[in-house]
Structure formats: structure tokens, C-alpha cells
Design a protein around this motif. Sequence first.
Motif, PDB file in Angstrom:
ATOM      1  N   PHE A 196       0.817  -1.151  -0.099  1.00 50.22           N
ATOM      2  CA  PHE A 196      -0.061   0.297   0.486  1.00 50.22           C
ATOM      3  C   PHE A 196       0.719   1.415   0.366  1.00 50.22           C
ATOM      4  N   LEU A 197       1.915   1.037   0.684  1.00 49.55           N
ATOM      5  CA  LEU A 197       2.578   2.568   0.417  1.00 49.55           C
ATOM      6  C   LEU A 197       3.687   2.721  -1.068  1.00 49.55           C
ATOM      7  N   SER A 198       3.597   1.203  -1.361  1.00 46.14           N
ATOM      8  CA  SER A 198       4.454   1.370  -3.192  1.00 46.14           C
ATOM      9  C   SER A 198       3.310   2.194  -4.007  1.00 46.14           C
ATOM     10  N   PRO A 199       3.601   3.495  -4.488  1.00 44.22           N
ATOM     11  CA  PRO A 199       3.239   3.805  -5.891  1.00 44.22           C
ATOM     12  C   PRO A 199       3.359   2.929  -6.411  1.00 44.22           C
ATOM     13  N   LEU A 200       4.145   2.022  -6.698  1.00 44.20           N
ATOM     14  CA  LEU A 200       3.951   1.439  -8.004  1.00 44.20           C
ATOM     15  C   LEU A 200       3.215  -0.084  -7.911  1.00 44.20           C
ATOM     16  N   ARG A 203      -2.196   1.972  -7.054  1.00 38.78           N
ATOM     17  CA  ARG A 203      -2.399   2.579  -8.260  1.00 38.78           C
ATOM     18  C   ARG A 203      -3.674   3.232  -7.858  1.00 38.78           C
ATOM     19  N   ARG A 204      -4.465   3.083  -6.255  1.00 40.71           N
ATOM     20  CA  ARG A 204      -6.289   3.437  -5.777  1.00 40.71           C
ATOM     21  C   ARG A 204      -6.349   4.689  -6.489  1.00 40.71           C
ATOM     22  N   THR A 205      -7.213   5.299  -6.586  1.00 39.68           N
ATOM     23  CA  THR A 205      -7.529   6.362  -6.581  1.00 39.68           C
ATOM     24  C   THR A 205      -8.616   7.155  -5.420  1.00 39.68           C
ATOM     25  N   ASP A 206      -8.896   6.232  -3.944  1.00 39.23           N
ATOM     26  CA  ASP A 206      -9.669   6.188  -3.168  1.00 39.23           C
ATOM     27  C   ASP A 206      -8.737   6.842  -2.046  1.00 39.23           C
ATOM     28  N   ALA A 207      -9.848   6.654  -1.337  1.00 38.71           N
ATOM     29  CA  ALA A 207      -8.956   7.089   0.558  1.00 38.71           C
ATOM     30  C   ALA A 207      -7.424   6.250   0.975  1.00 38.71           C
ATOM     31  N   VAL A 213       0.008  10.459   1.205  1.00 38.48           N
ATOM     32  CA  VAL A 213      -1.169  10.440   2.445  1.00 38.48           C
ATOM     33  C   VAL A 213      -2.086   9.825   2.755  1.00 38.48           C
ATOM     34  N   ARG A 214      -2.106   9.527   1.802  1.00 39.58           N
ATOM     35  CA  ARG A 214      -3.124   8.301   1.626  1.00 39.58           C
ATOM     36  C   ARG A 214      -2.551   6.806   1.550  1.00 39.58           C
ATOM     37  N   ARG A 215      -1.641   6.711   0.886  1.00 38.61           N
ATOM     38  CA  ARG A 215      -1.289   5.352   0.259  1.00 38.61           C
ATOM     39  C   ARG A 215      -0.873   5.113   1.881  1.00 38.61           C
ATOM     40  N   ARG A 216      -0.227   5.935   3.004  1.00 39.54           N
ATOM     41  CA  ARG A 216       0.131   5.117   3.955  1.00 39.54           C
ATOM     42  C   ARG A 216      -1.370   5.088   5.235  1.00 39.54           C
ATOM     43  N   ARG A 217      -2.440   5.512   5.265  1.00 40.54           N
ATOM     44  CA  ARG A 217      -3.391   5.554   5.724  1.00 40.54           C
ATOM     45  C   ARG A 217      -3.708   3.843   6.357  1.00 40.54           C
ATOM     46  N   LEU A 218      -3.546   3.089   5.326  1.00 41.51           N
ATOM     47  CA  LEU A 218      -3.648   1.450   5.476  1.00 41.51           C
ATOM     48  C   LEU A 218      -2.742   0.808   7.181  1.00 41.51           C
ATOM     49  N   LEU A 219      -1.212   1.670   6.708  1.00 35.95           N
ATOM     50  CA  LEU A 219      -0.901   1.631   8.145  1.00 35.95           C
ATOM     51  C   LEU A 219      -1.423   2.031   9.104  1.00 35.95           C
ATOM     52  N   LEU A 220      -1.328   2.960   8.942  1.00 36.61           N
ATOM     53  CA  LEU A 220      -1.900   4.180  10.191  1.00 36.61           C
ATOM     54  C   LEU A 220      -2.702   3.447  10.876  1.00 36.61           C
ATOM     55  N   GLU A 221      -3.957   3.029  10.337  1.00 33.47           N
ATOM     56  CA  GLU A 221      -4.985   2.395  10.910  1.00 33.47           C
ATOM     57  C   GLU A 221      -4.935   1.126  11.177  1.00 33.47           C
ATOM     58  N   VAL A 222      -4.129  -0.168  10.940  1.00 31.53           N
ATOM     59  CA  VAL A 222      -3.587  -0.906  11.417  1.00 31.53           C
ATOM     60  C   VAL A 222      -2.892  -0.691  12.538  1.00 31.53           C
ATOM     61  N   VAL A 223      -2.323   0.420  12.766  1.00 31.51           N
ATOM     62  CA  VAL A 223      -1.552   1.391  14.630  1.00 31.51           C
ATOM     63  C   VAL A 223      -2.818   0.906  15.265  1.00 31.51           C
ATOM     64  N   LEU A 256      12.507   6.932   0.042  1.00 28.03           N
ATOM     65  CA  LEU A 256      12.882   6.930   1.682  1.00 28.03           C
ATOM     66  C   LEU A 256      12.717   8.521   1.821  1.00 28.03           C
ATOM     67  N   ALA A 257      11.728   9.302   0.919  1.00 27.20           N
ATOM     68  CA  ALA A 257      11.609  10.858   1.552  1.00 27.20           C
ATOM     69  C   ALA A 257       9.739   9.993   1.855  1.00 27.20           C
ATOM     70  N   ASP A 258       9.171   9.575   0.983  1.00 23.68           N
ATOM     71  CA  ASP A 258       8.203   9.108   1.739  1.00 23.68           C
ATOM     72  C   ASP A 258       8.070   8.407   3.317  1.00 23.68           C
ATOM     73  N   HIS A 259       8.927   7.709   3.106  1.00 23.89           N
ATOM     74  CA  HIS A 259       9.429   7.127   4.808  1.00 23.89           C
ATOM     75  C   HIS A 259       9.900   8.124   5.787  1.00 23.89           C
ATOM     76  N   ASP A 260      10.754   9.174   5.138  1.00 21.54           N
ATOM     77  CA  ASP A 260      10.302  10.390   6.495  1.00 21.54           C
ATOM     78  C   ASP A 260       9.513  10.854   6.642  1.00 21.54           C
ATOM     79  N   ALA A 261       8.759  11.264   5.786  1.00 29.26           N
ATOM     80  CA  ALA A 261       7.351  11.604   5.769  1.00 29.26           C
ATOM     81  C   ALA A 261       6.230  10.250   6.835  1.00 29.26           C
ATOM     82  N   LEU A 262       6.536   8.837   6.554  1.00 27.08           N
ATOM     83  CA  LEU A 262       5.712   7.961   7.830  1.00 27.08           C
ATOM     84  C   LEU A 262       5.995   8.053   9.128  1.00 27.08           C
TER      85      LEU A 262
END
Length: 373
Positions: A196-200, A203-207, A213-223, A256-262
Motif C-alpha cells: 500500500f505504501l508503494s506508488p508502483l 494505483r488506487r484513487t480512493d482514500a 498521505v493516502r497510501r499510508r492510511r492503511l498502515l496507520l489504521e492498522v497501528v 526514502l522521502a515517503d518513508h521520512d514522512a511516514l
Amino acid sequence: MNALPTTAPTTGVRPLLRPTALGDLRLPNRVVMAPVTRARATGPGRVPTELHAEYYAQRAGAGLIITEGAWVSPEAVGFVHVPGIHSAAQVAGWRRVTDLVHALGGRIVLQLWHTGAASHPDHLGGRLPAGPSAVDPRVRSFTPGGFKPTVTPREMTAADIAAAVAGFRTASANARRAGFDGVEIGALGPFLLPQFLSPLLNRRTDAYGGDRVRRRRLLLEVVDAVAEPWAGRRVGVRLGPYLSASDRFPADEAALADHDALVTELDDRPLAYLHLRGPDGTEPGAAPDFAAFARCRRRFSGPLIVNNGFDGESGDAVLDAGLADAVSYATHFIANPDLVTRFALGRPLTAGDPATYYTGGAAGYVDYPPSGA
């Protein structure tokens, strides 16, 4: 922001052997056993056995044991002979493990695992695995017929995502019932949460996709879901942005920039710790890359466990540099059940046999003798 743990230095004791705190986990030393898949749950129902209990009991001298990843649900399965934490029989099997580890003075947390699109139809009764989008992660799955390439998965529906979060929550509650001291969320490698964190791959366009920000939503919900069954700080997260499992998981500057933000966002969660796998060395025997851990340390003020390529000396050095609170070891713990004693007494380390890592049975699992035996 989480406060850094404060532990008074112990004169004359090497850093790895000093006590520390990871959230509400109190460790007598900073030598952590990293999660290592060993494929020993060969019986029906993927239930931990007496062999698992012996294996972890032998390693109870670790400051903290982090178990192999355990399946949070039947849909999470993606590797042969790995135990789960979703059935009553599995909870009972793990209870035998935790009881023995605690009787020997140890502390143990359970890693929670979901492979997502990195699974294979052979694990799922012929059904396609599900991932963030219908994109093949291009890795291999260890099936009953051996390692096989992954396939193009089906895209998870909103109901699938909700079920996955619920599976993590239930697994966390089961881990508490099984007597664990906490849990670790496995968000490393080519599996569901990194997918879910990988843009490759996402390729979803939902939440749950479209930007970082939206790609990391699942991980944060799991946390948040995994933390619900526990009081205080008993949940860790394992990340590894440097692990390029395939071309779908590049360790480039954008990743790595995405990881920094996460990491910055995780700093606002009530975590016990963050567990970071660093880059692989460019040459055999290369020292761990301290700069990678410093990059994370600047963004995460809570306890940090670092991993990958450490020996005793480099473990002491990363702690002395203030870049970590504990160091985790994987292959060293496979062949050295008394690793802490060996570090304390300056004894040499035994090399493990990779040919026995996933073979089942006692050989290469519980038959490594302690030093001096």
C-alpha cells in the motif's frame, strides 16, 4: 511527540548489556532477537508446537524476543509452515511458548504478518491473492510445491480493507490472550502494508491511494487497531525502506522521502518502538550504514531498534552514538541461542547453516549448543 527513554549509564558494562525501556517494555539488555521465519509449523492448522517453545525458550536471555511473523487471518497466509494467531489452537500453542519464555525471565512480543499480493493461489485454495491494485509484486512465494513467482492479484475492495484491519485487531487481542508482552506490526518487505505504501503497486484513487498521505492510511489504521487491546505502549512497527524485494520496491530518494514522512507521522502514535532494517552492505562484512539510522532518529523521538549487519562491536558503537536504543540480530540468534552470554564473555559466534532454515524439524533449529558446551 514521544519522549526518549532515560536510562542511567552503567559504568564498566558494554552498551549492549545495559538495561533500557521500549515504551512499557523493560529490557535487562539491548540485544533483541529479530523476527526470523523458520517454517516449523508443519502440522495441521499452522499451530506452534513444543519445538517452537523449545526454540524461543533457548533464546530467553535476549533483552527482547520478537517472534517470526504470524498470520493475522487465513487470507494473510503466504509462506509454507508458518504459524498463525487467528485460531484458538494457535493461541494455545503460543501460550506454551510465552509461558516458558517468561518462566526463564524473558520478554517476548509477536510479529503480525499479512502477505497480501505476495501470496499465491496455492496458499488460498486456488483463489487469487488480494493487494492494493491488480499489479504483480514480482516476488516469489514459498508454497507447498516450493518457491513460485507471484501472480497478478485482484484489487482489494473497501470491505477487504476493513476485514484486513479487523484481522490485525483480532490478532493483536489474541496475542495478548496468548501471554505476549506486546506485538510488532510487520511493515517490511514485499507484503501487504508496504504494498500500500508503494506508488508502483498502489494505483488506487480512493482514500487508500493517490498520494503518499493516502497510501499510508492503511498502515496507520492498522497501528491504531492493533493498539486497542493493549494498555500503554506495547506496539512496535518494523519498517525497511532500503529492502528492494523487486523492481516494484525501489529504495530510491522518492521512496526514502515517503518513508521520512511516514516516520514523522508515526512519531505521534503511542508506539513502544520503531524497528528499522537498514541498508545492505555493498561488500561482504561491510559495516552497517549509521547515516540511515541517523536519518530516522531525527524524525522519531521514541525508542528505536536498529537491524541488519551488526556484530557486537558495531552494536555497541551505534548505541554509543545515540542513534538507537537497542540492536536486533537475526542470523546470529539462529546459531547462537546464548548470544547475550557470548557478547558478555567475549566468546566467538557460531555460523548457522542456511540449508536448514526452512526444512522443518529440530536440525538447525534447536540443536545449536551454547558456548562452552
